[in-house]
Design a protein around this motif. Structure first.
Motif, PDB file in Angstrom:
ATOM      1  N   GLY A  57       0.818  -1.203   0.000  1.00  0.00           N
ATOM      2  CA  GLY A  57       0.000   0.000   0.000  1.00  0.00           C
ATOM      3  C   GLY A  57       0.852   1.253   0.000  1.00  0.00           C
ATOM      4  O   GLY A  57       0.616   2.179  -0.770  1.00  0.00           O
ATOM      5  N   ALA A  58       1.876   1.275   0.855  1.00  0.00           N
ATOM      6  CA  ALA A  58       2.735   2.460   0.942  1.00  0.00           C
ATOM      7  C   ALA A  58       3.537   2.649  -0.336  1.00  0.00           C
ATOM      8  O   ALA A  58       3.806   3.773  -0.745  1.00  0.00           O
ATOM      9  CB  ALA A  58       3.676   2.331   2.133  1.00  0.00           C
ATOM     10  N   SER A  59       3.900   1.540  -0.991  1.00  0.00           N
ATOM     11  CA  SER A  59       4.729   1.674  -2.189  1.00  0.00           C
ATOM     12  C   SER A  59       3.951   2.311  -3.340  1.00  0.00           C
ATOM     13  O   SER A  59       4.530   2.733  -4.330  1.00  0.00           O
ATOM     14  CB  SER A  59       5.299   0.321  -2.611  1.00  0.00           C
ATOM     15  OG  SER A  59       4.281  -0.476  -3.159  1.00  0.00           O
ATOM     16  N   GLY A  60       2.626   2.383  -3.189  1.00  0.00           N
ATOM     17  CA  GLY A  60       1.822   3.006  -4.237  1.00  0.00           C
ATOM     18  C   GLY A  60       1.780   4.517  -4.145  1.00  0.00           C
ATOM     19  O   GLY A  60       1.430   5.185  -5.113  1.00  0.00           O
ATOM     20  N   GLY A  61       2.123   5.064  -2.970  1.00  0.00           N
ATOM     21  CA  GLY A  61       2.065   6.514  -2.814  1.00  0.00           C
ATOM     22  C   GLY A  61       0.638   7.021  -2.942  1.00  0.00           C
ATOM     23  O   GLY A  61      -0.316   6.289  -2.697  1.00  0.00           O
ATOM     24  N   LEU A  62       0.484   8.276  -3.355  1.00  0.00           N
ATOM     25  CA  LEU A  62      -0.852   8.856  -3.457  1.00  0.00           C
ATOM     26  C   LEU A  62      -1.555   8.441  -4.737  1.00  0.00           C
ATOM     27  O   LEU A  62      -2.768   8.407  -4.805  1.00  0.00           O
ATOM     28  CB  LEU A  62      -0.772  10.389  -3.411  1.00  0.00           C
ATOM     29  CG  LEU A  62      -0.273  11.032  -2.129  1.00  0.00           C
ATOM     30  CD1 LEU A  62      -0.408  12.547  -2.220  1.00  0.00           C
ATOM     31  CD2 LEU A  62      -1.033  10.522  -0.921  1.00  0.00           C
TER      32      LEU A  62
ATOM     33  N   CYS B  13      -4.570   0.769  -2.639  1.00  0.00           N
ATOM     34  CA  CYS B  13      -3.514   1.759  -2.390  1.00  0.00           C
ATOM     35  C   CYS B  13      -2.334   1.539  -3.326  1.00  0.00           C
ATOM     36  O   CYS B  13      -1.761   2.482  -3.861  1.00  0.00           O
ATOM     37  CB  CYS B  13      -3.006   1.673  -0.949  1.00  0.00           C
ATOM     38  SG  CYS B  13      -4.141   2.314   0.265  1.00  0.00           S
TER      39      CYS B  13
ATOM     40  N   LEU C 215      -3.429   6.043  -2.710  1.00  0.00           N
ATOM     41  CA  LEU C 215      -4.116   6.319  -1.449  1.00  0.00           C
ATOM     42  C   LEU C 215      -5.370   7.168  -1.661  1.00  0.00           C
ATOM     43  O   LEU C 215      -6.387   6.967  -1.004  1.00  0.00           O
ATOM     44  CB  LEU C 215      -3.144   7.023  -0.487  1.00  0.00           C
ATOM     45  CG  LEU C 215      -3.644   7.300   0.922  1.00  0.00           C
ATOM     46  CD1 LEU C 215      -3.993   6.011   1.633  1.00  0.00           C
ATOM     47  CD2 LEU C 215      -2.604   8.064   1.720  1.00  0.00           C
TER      48      LEU C 215
END
Lengths: 429, 572
Positions: free
Chosen positions: B420-425, B451, B456
Motif C-alpha cells: 500500500g505504501a509503495s503506491g504513494g498517493l 492503495c 491512497l
C-alpha cells in the motif's frame, strides 16, 4: 419517527470513527510509510542502493533485505554524522536526509521502479578520517568545502560512534552533528561580522588608530584584552584580535547594526545544506550601551554561531563576496551574494595579514592561508573553545574551512593545528 | 510508451474519483429537507402537527406527538398513514387505553378519519386530515432544487473514470486477457447507462446511490482484472445479477404490507440455510461457510445478511410488540450461534454489530432490557466460542512488525502495508502491483491492493463513498415513509461501515485482523450480490420527490377526481 431518526445518529458516530481511523492510517503512513514500502520491496526487487564518498568508498549499502555500513570501523566512526544510521538517530545524516534519493520512495509517488542506485557524496572519507584523528577524542567539529564549486569535502563531528557496534553508554551528544545542528559561543571569530559592519558603516575606519592599554572601562565595567597592543590600525587590531579596539567599534556601531549584519551574513538564520536545515545562531541586542553590548561585538555575551554558517561566510570572503552554496551531492549551481566584492576583498586580505604577520606562516607549511582565530570563553572554569575559520588562496585548492575544538584552550593552537593536518592532506590529494 | 501512459493516467484518475464522490455527496446531502405536514391533532391548548406517516403518540418528549398529561403513557399509541392516505391508530400496550369516537382500539388498530375524536386515557384530542388541496401543495413544494447536480453528468464523469482505468489495464495486462478486460469494463458502462435511462423512463431522477455503487464496482472490477483476469466475465455476470436483484428487492420493498408478510418465512429460511451450512458446508480458510453446488461456490451467510436486515427492521406499531421483538431476538441469536459454530468470526461480528445498531434504533422501554441482555449474551457466547481465535488475532495486533510475526501472524498486514505504501498517493497503475498475488490479496487486504495500484487518494475515496451512503441513510431516516425503511437503511449503512472498518483497519493493523470483504470491491460472487441487494434498503429510505423507484409516487388523480374533491371541500 423522531426517536428512530435521533437514534440513527449512532451510524454517524460509526462514520466518524472510520474517519478518525483513516486519519490514524494517513498519519502512520507519513511517519512509517517509507519503512513499510521498502521492507518487502528491497527483498523482492533485488535492486541495490549504495551510498559512497567522492572516491567511491562505500559508506552504506541496502538491498536484498540487507543493510550494511562502511567496511572499515574508523571510516564508519569518522563518517557517522555524514552517513547517519538506519534507525535515523542522526537526523541530518544522508541515510535520513536523502532517503528518498536512495530508495526512490516518496510519500507522493510511492516507490518508483528503478535500477540499482548509487548516491555519491562530495565527502572525502580519508579527509574525515584525518580530521577525526586530529581531534584526538576532543569534542568538536571540522568542515571543509570548495568555495568555487560548493562541494563539501570534509564534515566531522566528535564525539562519534560506530553505527555497526554502538557502545552501551552513548557519549554525550554523539547523535548531534556539531557542524550543522549545534551553535556555540564564537569568541573572536565573530569579530569578522563586526568588522564587516564597520567597513560598510564607518567611513574613516582605515584612517583610524585604536589604542589598547590592556583593558578598557565601559560604564564602570572593565573589558580585558589579550595583551597591551598600543596604537593599532584596523588590520593590526584584527590580527591582534584586540578586544579594546572591537569594544570601541561595537559601541560605535550599536546593537542594531551588528544584529542586522549577523542576520545578513547568515549567522543568526537557519541555513540549508541541500535539504538539511542548520541550526541558527544567536545575537541578543543589548541597547544599554554597556559592557555587555561591547562584548556582543567581540563574540561573547549571548552570541552563538553554528560552525557551518562561519565556514560559509569564510567562503564568501574567499570568493569575492558570493557564496557558492555548499552541497553534499555534487557541484553546486546555487549562489548567493552575501557581501559586496569590495568588502570581501578587504576582509580577505586582512585575514591573510593575520596569518602572515601574526599567526605565523610556518604553522601552515606550503599553504597560502587566510584565517581568523577565536578563543571563546565558556565560563564555569572550563577551558575556552578554540575556533579557526578561513580559506586557502589557492586556485587549485580553493577550500574554505571551519574548525571548533570544544574546551581546546586556544584557537590557533588547538583548532589551527587540526585544520593544518586536514588541509595538508587535502592539498596532497 | 505504455509506462508513461499509465503514469499519466494514474495521476488523472483520482481527480475523477473525487469529482464523482463530491457530485454524489452534494446531490444527496446538499439541500435542506422540508418538514412535511400530513395532518393535525387539535388539543385543548393548541394544535400539534403530524409530520410523518408513522407517528408515536405519548408523554415522552421524544414522541412525535407529545401529549404531556400525567395519565398518558410515555409511549401510548402509534398513528400510521397508509400509502393510500388511510390513517390508523394502534394502542401499544398503554396503561390508560385508546378510544376513537368512544370505541376502544384493539391491537389490530382502528381507522381514523378527518374530524374523529381520539381519547387517550381520558384526554380527548381531535384528528384533522389535510385536504386534497393542501396535499397537492405539499407535493408541489417537494419539487426541489436537488436536481441541480445532474446525475447524468456525474455518470459521465464516472464513465471517464472507468475509461481511464480500462486504459491502464490495457497497457499493463497480458495480451491474452485484453479482450476479456475490455469486455468487462464495456459491459459495466453499458449496464450503468441502461439503468440510468431505465430510471429516467419511469421518471425517477435519483441516481447517486447507484452511481456510488457503480464507482465501487469499477474499482472491484479493476481488482479482478489485475488479480484474476480470466474471471472478468464471471464478475460482470455477478454485477449484472446484483443489479437485477437490487431492482427486484427494491420493487418488492415498495409495498410495506407485502414486505411485512415475508419477514417470518424469511427468518425461518435463513436459519435453516445457516443450519444446513453447518451440516453440509465445506471448510475453506478456517471457516465452514461455503456450499458447493457443482462448480459454483456459495457463501450463504452473505444472503442471510440481507435477510437479517429485512427481518430486523420493523414498522413503528410493531416495534413495541413483544411478538415482533421475540422473533428478532431469537432470529439474531440463532444466526450468530450458527456463524460462531462455523467459525466465521468476521461475519458473526458484522451480524453482532448490526444487531446492536438495529436494537438501539428500535428499542422502547421493555425492548431495551431484552435487547441488552441478548446482546450481552451473544457477546459472551462469541467470546467463549472464539476465544482462541480472538486471542491469536489480538496477540499479533500492533506487533505485526515483530520479527516472529512479519512472515507469520502478521503476514497479510505487513504485506498490505508495504504494498500500500509503495503506491504513494497515485498508485503504480492498475495491474502493476504484487499484493494481489499474495494470499487473499483481492479480498481481505483489498485496501492494500487499491492503495498499491490506484493510490491512497482513490482508496480513501472508496471508503468515503461508503460513508456518503451512510450519511444519506441517516439524513433520510427522519423523513422515511415508515420506521421500517429508516431502520433498514441505517442498519444497512452500519453493516457496510462495519465491513469497511474491519476490512481496512484490520489490514493496516489499526484493528485486529478479521478476514471480511470490502463492500462491492472485494472479489467474491455472493458478497457482491448481497451488497447490491442491501443497497435496495438504502434506496428505500430516499423520499425526495421522484427520486427513488422504491418509493411509490402518490396516486395520480384524474382531472375529474380533483374537481370533485374540490367541490366536496367547498360544500364542506
Amino acid at each position: 419517527m423522531k426517536k428512530v431518526s435521533l437514534r440513527a445518529f449512532s451510524a454517524i458516530l460509526m462514520a466518524f470513527l472510520i474517519i478518525i481511523g483513516l486519519g490514524v492510517y494517513v498519519g502512520r503512513y507519513i511517519k512509517d510509510g517509507e519503512m513499510w514500502a521498502l521492507y518487502f520491496d528491497q527483498s523482492t526487487s533485488g535492486s541495490e542502493y549504495t551510498l559512497t564518498d567522492r572516491n567511491g568508498t562505500l559508506l552504506a549499502k541496502m538491498g536484498g533485505g540487507e543493510k550494511s555500513y562502511a567496511e572499515n570501523a574508523n571510516t564508519r566512526i569518522a563518517c557517522y554524522h555524514v552517513t547517519g544510521d538506519y534507525t535515523g538517530n542522526v537526523g541530518t545524516g544522508a541515510l535520513s536526509s536523502f532517503k528518498s534519493k536512495l530508495s526512490g520512495f516518496s510519500l507522493i509517488t510511492g516507490i518508483e521502479e528503478q535500477d540499482d542506485v548509487n548516491l555519491q557524496l562530495t565527502i572525502d572519507a580519508d579527509l574525515n578520517l584525518k580530521a577525526y584523528e586530529a581531534l584526538n577524542g576532543r569534542k568538536g567539529a571540522v568542515m571543509v568545502y570548495n568555495y568555487k564549486t560548493g562541494e563539501v569535502l570534509c564534515m566531522v563531528s566528535s564525539p562519534s560512534i560506530d553505527p555497526l557496534n554502538p557502545p552501551e553508554t552513548l557519549p554525550d551528544g554523539a547523535y548531534i552533528n556539531r557542524c550543522l545542528s549545534a551553535s556555540f559561543t564564537p569568541g573572536s571569530i565573530f569579530k569578522l561580522v563586526t568588522l564587516n559592519a564597520a567597513l560598510e558603516n564607518i567611513d574613516d575606519i582605515y584612517h583610524r588608530t585604536f589604542n589598547c592599554a590592556g583593558s578598557v572601562d565601559v560604564k564602570g565595567v572593565q573589558i580585558n584584552c589579550t595583551g597591551v597592543h598600543g596604537q593599532q590600525t584596523i588590520e593590526q587590531a584584527l590580527s591582534n584580535s584586540c578586544n579594546c579596539a572591537f569594544a570601541e567599534i561595537s559601541l560605535e556601531l550599536g546593537p542594531d547594526i551588528i544584529a542586522e549584519y549577523a542576520e545578513k551574513l547568515g549567522i543568526t538564520t537557519s541555513l540549508k545544506l541541500d535539504s538539511i536545515s542548520t541550526q541558527a545562531g544567536n545575537y541578543d541586542k543589548d541597547g544599554s550601551m554597556s559592557a555587555s553590548m561591547a562584548w556582543s561585538g567581540i563574540g561573547q555575551y549571548n552570541d552563538l554561531v553554528c560552525p557551518y554558517a562561519m565556514m560559509r561566510l569564510a567562503g564568501a570572503y574567499a570568493n569575492g563576496g558570493t557564496v557558492v552554496e555548499p552541497s553534499l551531492l555534487g557541484q553546486s549551481s546555487k549562489t548567493t551574494q552575501l557581501v559586496s566584492a569590495d568588502t570581501a576583498q578587504k576582509i580577505a586580505s586582512m585575514m591573510n595579514y593575520n596569518v602572515v604577520y601574526h599567526y605565523g606562516q610556518d604553522r601552515f607549511p606550503g599553504l597560502n592561508i587566510s584565517a581568523k582565530t577565536g578563543t571563546a570563553e565558556v565560563g564555569d572554569g572550563k577551558a575556552a573553545h578554540g575556533w579557526f575559520v578561513g580559506f586557502l588562496n589557492d586556485e587549485e585548492h580553493p577550500y574554505a574551512f571551519v574548525c571548533l575544538v570544544e574546551n581546546g584552550g586556544s584557537g590557533l593552537g588547538a583548532a589551527g593545528s587540526v585544520i593544518n593536518t586536514v588541509l595538508q592532506a587535502a592539498v596532497a590529494k | 510508451m505504455p509506462d508513461t501512459l499509465v503514469t499519466i493516467a494514474s495521476y488523472i484518475l483520482p481527480l475523477f474519483a473525487i469529482i464523482v464522490l463530491i457530485r454524489c455527496t452534494r446531490s444527496m446531502l446538499g439541500n435542506k429537507t422540508q418538514t412535511e405536514i400530513w395532518g393535525y391533532i387539535h388539543k385543548d391548548d393548541g394544535v400539534a402537527l403530524i409530520n410523518h406517516w408513522e407517528n408515536l403518540i405519548g408523554r415522552s418528549k421524544s414522541a412525535d406527538i407529545c401529549l404531556p398529561y400525567a395519565s398518558v403513557s410515555r409511549v401510548h399509541a402509534v398513528l400510521i398513514r397508509s400509502p393510500k392516505g388511510v390513517w390508523r391508530i394502534f394502542d401499544i400496550f398503554s396503561k390508560g387505553g385508546v378510544w376513537v369516537n368512544g370505541e376502544k382500539v384493539q391491537a389490530t388498530g382502528t381507522v381514523v378519519r378527518d374530524g374523529d375524536v381520539l381519547n387517550l386515557a381520558g384526554n380527548s384530542v381531535r384528528f384533522r386530515d389535510i385536504s386534497e388541496k393542501q396535499r397537492d401543495a405539499i407535493e408541489a413544494r417537494r419539487t426541489q432544487s436537488w436536481k441541480r447536480v445532474h446525475p447524468a453528468v456525474t455518470l459521465f464523469f464516472l464513465t471517464i473514470f472507468q475509461a481511464i482505468l480500462l486504459l491502464e489495464h490495457l497497457c499493463t495486462a497480458e495480451s491474452e486477457y485484453l479482450a476479456g478486460i475490455m469486455l468487462g469494463f464495456v459491459l459495466l458502462v453499458l449496464l450503468e447507462w441502461f439503468c440510468y435511462f431505465a430510471m429516467r423512463s419511469i421518471r425517477r431522477t435519483g441516481f447517486e446511490v447507484e452511481t456510488l455503487a457503480f464507482f465501487l464496482s469499477s474499482i472491484g472490477l479493476s481488482v479482478i482484472a489485475s488479480s484474476v483476469p480470466d474471471e472478468m466475465f464471471r464478475q460482470m455476470i455477478i454485477v449484472f445479477a446484483g443489479v437485477v436483484a437490487f431492482f427486484v428487492l427494491g420493487w418488492w420493498l415498495r409495498d410495506l404490507d407485502r414486505t411485512k408478510t415475508m419477514r417470518l418465512p424469511l427468518a425461518i429460511l435463513s436459519v435453516l440455510i445457516l443450519g444446513a451450512v453447518l451440516v453440509v458446508g465445506r471448510e475453506q480458510y478456517g471457516a465452514k461457510n461455503w456450499i458447493f453446488i457443482g462448480s459454483m461456490s456459495i457463501q450463504p451467510s452473505e444472503f442471510v445478511k440481507v435477510a437479517f436486515i429485512y427481518v430486523g427492521a420493523a414498522t413503528l406499531d410493531r416495534l413495541f410488540s413483544t411478538k415482533n421483538l421475540i422473533l428478532f431476538i431469537v432470529f439474531s441469536a440463532l444466526c450468530v450461534i450458527c456463524l460462531a459454530f462455523s467459525s466465521d468470526f468476521g461475519t458473526a461480528l458484522i451480524f453482532f454489530v448490526t444487531f446492536l445498531v438495529i436494537s438501539f434504533m428500535r428499542s422502547g422501554s421493555i425492548a431495551t432490557v431484552a435487547l441488552a441482555i441478548t446482546g450481552a449474551g451473544m457477546a459472551g457466547f462469541l467470546m467463549l466460542k472464539m476465544k482462541d481465535h480472538v486471542a491469536r488475532r489480538f496477540a499479533t495486533w500492533g506487533h505485526i512488525w515483530d520479527a516472529e510475526n512479519i512472515w507469520d501472524g502478521g503476514y497479510q498486514q505487513t504485506h498490505a502495508l508495504s504494498a500500500g505504501a509503495s503506491g504513494g498517493l497515485f498508485g503504480k497503475g492498475a495491474g502493476n502491483g504484487w499484493l494481489k498475488n499474495t494470499f487473499a490479496g483481492n479480498t481481505d487486504t483489498v485496501f492494500g491492493v487499491m492503495c498499491e495500484e490506484l493510490g491512497l487518494i482513490i482508496a480513501i475515496c472508496a471508503v468515503l463513498a461508503i460513508l456518503a451512503l451512510a450519511f444519506f441513510a441517516v439524513r433520510n431516516s427522519g423523513h422515511g415513509r415508515s420506521a421500517y425503511y429508516s431502520i433498514a437503511a441505517c442498519a444497512t449503512a452500519s453493516m457496510f461501515m462495519v465491513q469497511v472498518a474491519l476490512n481496512v483497519f484490520g489490514s493496516v493493523d489499526i484493528l485486529p485482523f478479521t478476514g471480511v470483504t470490502f463492500p462491492f470491491v472485494s472479489r467474491g460472487g455472493t458478497s457482491v450480490l448481497a451488497c447490491w441487494m442491501l443497497l435496495a434498503f438504502i434506496k428505500a429510505g430516499d423520499t425526495r420527490k421522484g427520486a427513488s423507484f422504491v418509493v411509490r409516487p402518490p396516486e395520480a388523480k384524474t382531472k375529474k377526481q380533483r374537481e370533485s374533491a374540490e367541490e366536496r371541500e367547498e360544500t364542506a
